[in-house]
Design a protein around this motif. Structure first.
Motif, mmCIF file in Angstrom:
data_model
loop_
_atom_site.group_PDB
_atom_site.id
_atom_site.type_symbol
_atom_site.label_atom_id
_atom_site.label_comp_id
_atom_site.label_asym_id
_atom_site.label_seq_id
_atom_site.Cartn_x
_atom_site.Cartn_y
_atom_site.Cartn_z
ATOM 1 N N UNK A 14 6.512 8.554 -25.649
ATOM 2 C CA UNK A 14 5.094 8.609 -25.966
ATOM 3 C C UNK A 14 4.299 9.305 -24.881
ATOM 4 N N UNK A 15 4.640 9.028 -23.629
ATOM 5 C CA UNK A 15 3.937 9.658 -22.511
ATOM 6 C C UNK A 15 4.135 11.170 -22.508
ATOM 7 N N UNK A 16 5.298 11.614 -22.963
ATOM 8 C CA UNK A 16 5.579 13.051 -22.999
ATOM 9 C C UNK A 16 4.699 13.794 -24.001
ATOM 10 N N UNK A 17 4.087 13.053 -24.915
ATOM 11 C CA UNK A 17 3.229 13.703 -25.911
ATOM 12 C C UNK A 17 2.051 14.414 -25.254
ATOM 13 N N UNK A 18 1.706 14.002 -24.039
ATOM 14 C CA UNK A 18 0.620 14.670 -23.314
ATOM 15 C C UNK A 18 0.953 16.129 -23.012
ATOM 16 N N UNK A 19 2.252 16.449 -23.043
ATOM 17 C CA UNK A 19 2.674 17.816 -22.748
ATOM 18 C C UNK A 19 2.943 18.613 -24.022
ATOM 19 N N UNK A 20 2.718 17.996 -25.170
ATOM 20 C CA UNK A 20 2.946 18.683 -26.436
ATOM 21 C C UNK A 20 1.769 19.546 -26.836
ATOM 22 N N UNK A 21 1.395 20.452 -25.978
ATOM 23 C CA UNK A 21 0.246 21.322 -26.221
ATOM 24 C C UNK A 21 0.632 22.764 -25.910
ATOM 25 N N UNK A 22 -0.191 23.676 -26.379
ATOM 26 C CA UNK A 22 0.031 25.085 -26.068
ATOM 27 C C UNK A 22 1.379 25.583 -26.544
ATOM 28 N N UNK A 23 2.060 26.310 -25.669
ATOM 29 C CA UNK A 23 3.342 26.922 -26.024
ATOM 30 C C UNK A 23 4.431 25.881 -26.259
ATOM 31 N N UNK A 28 7.890 20.383 -29.069
ATOM 32 C CA UNK A 28 7.759 18.931 -28.942
ATOM 33 C C UNK A 28 7.591 18.270 -30.308
ATOM 34 N N UNK A 29 6.869 18.914 -31.207
ATOM 35 C CA UNK A 29 6.704 18.354 -32.547
ATOM 36 C C UNK A 29 8.061 18.220 -33.240
ATOM 37 N N UNK A 30 8.961 19.161 -32.987
ATOM 38 C CA UNK A 30 10.314 19.042 -33.538
ATOM 39 C C UNK A 30 11.007 17.794 -32.996
#
Length: 216
Positions: A14-23, A28-30
């Motif tokens: 869940x914490x890694x979702x903060x990096x699911x942005x941009x490129x 990350x969505x996969x």
């Protein structure tokens, strides 16, 4: 994996979702799609810390999926409750979202969930059975039905007669009910009912033989 490790693993994801942005967003969505079935199954884990970790992580990753129906589920009483009946309501609701808005993902969701039928925790086995049956009962995709309907039905029948765990047996019964009542199951219903009747008769015969052997 013990409860502390399970809770930590889900929380870190869940914490890694903060990096699911941009490129990095698409990649990350996969990963989110790959993890969703396990997060949903452990939302009703036997350990409260695992349940909380999954609940928090779903709050973090659902927005990345950009489906309003999934976001709405986060505010429902069934999502927030620890009661079994509420959790099963949630499974039916999320299965509806999957089959309506994520049809291309249902195949992989089903494959991942079927694997959890062999999980080391009976409660997770039961959760997997109910989620699979919910998706199948709501899907009209013939590919999904052809690939999984007979397989899941057979596994449910087998577990209902063999599992030593009450929650698994009870959930098998409820899950079979979903499949048999589904309008999408018409073409399978006759053969499944015959198979279910045969299994019950065999189980009753085995019990009678065991009782007879005990009295001799």
């Amino acid at each position: 994996m013990n409860a502390k490790m399970r809770a930590s693993s889900f929380a870190v994801f869940g914490a890694l979702s903060n990096y699911g942005i941009g490129a990095l967003r698409e990649a990350f969505v996969e990963q989110v799609h790959a993890a969703i079935p396990r997060l949903v199954l452990h939302l009703h884990d036997e350990d409260s810390s695992v349940r909380l970790a999954c609940r928090n992580t779903l709050r973090q990753v659902f927005p990345l999926m950009e489906i309003e129906g999934l976001l709405a589920l986060l505010n429902t009483s069934s999502f927030l409750s620890d009661h079994r009946s509420d959790y099963e309501d949630f499974l039916r609701d999320i299965a509806k979202q999957f089959t309506q808005h994520l049809l291309s993902r249902v195949d992989t969701y089903m494959a991942s969930t079927v694997q959890a039928f062999d999980a080391p925790w009976p409660i997770i086995q039961a959760n997997a059975m109910y989620l699979c049956s919910s998706m199948l009962s709501l899907s009209d995709n013939q590919h999904i039905l052809a690939d999984y309907h007979t397989q899941v039905f057979g596994m449910l029948v087998g577990q209902m007669s063999r599992s030593p765990d009450a929650v698994v047996r009870a959930t098998c019964s409820a899950a079979l009910g979903l499949l048999l009542k589904s309008s999408n199951s018409c073409s399978w219903r006759a053969v499944h009912l015959d198979r279910l009747d045969t299994t019950i008769r065999n189980h009753d015969t085995a019990e009678s033989n065991n009782k007879l052997a005990t009295t001799q």
